[in-house]
Structures are given as C-alpha cells and as structure tokens.
Design a protein around this motif. Sequence first.
Motif: not given
Length: 179
Positions: A69, A71, A84, A87
């Motif tokens: 994963v 971001t 952010k 993802t």
Amino acid sequence: MFRRTIVALVSVLALVLTASVPAQAATARSTSITARAASDTVAKSKSIVLKGKLTYKTDGRWRALSGRVLTVHFDPAGSAGSRKVATIKTTRTGAYTFKTTASKSGSWTVKFGGKKGSLRADTARDSVCVYTAGRWQCPVTADNPDLDCADIGKTVRITGKDYHRLDADNDGWGCDSYS
C-alpha cells in the motif's frame, strides 16, 4: 546434596544472565520508491500520470515489493501543506500508476510507510506545472524547453513570472510582433 545445590545455582545464574541480555532486533531492510510524472507540464483539465516502482534491498540486490500500500499526497504550489489524495497498491513487479485530472500546479509525493522491524519507510516526489493558456506559463525544464515567440506563434498575455523571456518591454504582453 552439595552437588544439587551447585547445579541449581548454576541453572538460576544461567537464567538470570540470559534474561538480562536484550534480544537482537532485526535490522529493517532499505527500500526505494520512485515517482515520475509523465510530463512536467500539463494543461488544466488534462491527465496527470504518476508512475514509479517500490523495491527493497536483500542479499545485495534490489527486488520488487508487490501488493504494498502506497499513499499519494498533493501539495499545491503556494499552499500551507500537502493532503492525502489517494491510496494505491503496487503490482506484482512493484510498479504503480496513479492518474488524476490536472487542476493546480504543485508537488506530488508517493509514500511507503514501511513495515516495523523489516522494511524502512520511503518517499518520492515530482512536481507538475498546470497551465491554462500555454506552456509559457511554466518554468523551463527538460519536458518544457525554453520557448521563443516562433514556437508560440501569437501574442500572449504574461501574468506572473516571464519564464521564457517573451515580454521584452515588460508591458504584460509577450511576442508583441504577432499583433
């Protein structure tokens, strides 16, 4: 009896000594993430595409990290900070692609959080200039070479910095000879 006492004392002493020695923590492996925008300059409302790869070092070689994963963060030019925006996950080869619509100039950062004790965190960044009228609104880069009036072919309004030195008389208009 004396022998049993000595064996018991030695056993207790061994337990005390091994309990007081801290366990060796595993060293986290180095990771490397890359981020590259398909172009340093993009017209507003067109696509920005970020691509990169996540790898880790083991046995002296860099290997792909799949299914991890990541971001994606965006820091608009002149703003107070990044936020952010997505993802995403790496592919089997450790690669990733992120696509979005261009709205503002700024920096794109891709972050890998690592894995406590085994993989170190890493980040990579690339900047994209988003223009509304033309590439002359963006700085000179490898993807946006220095432009001349012949490249543009018309009179253009210069607002902000004149990156390509098109407004010789500083009147706010570049390439005046095309009027």
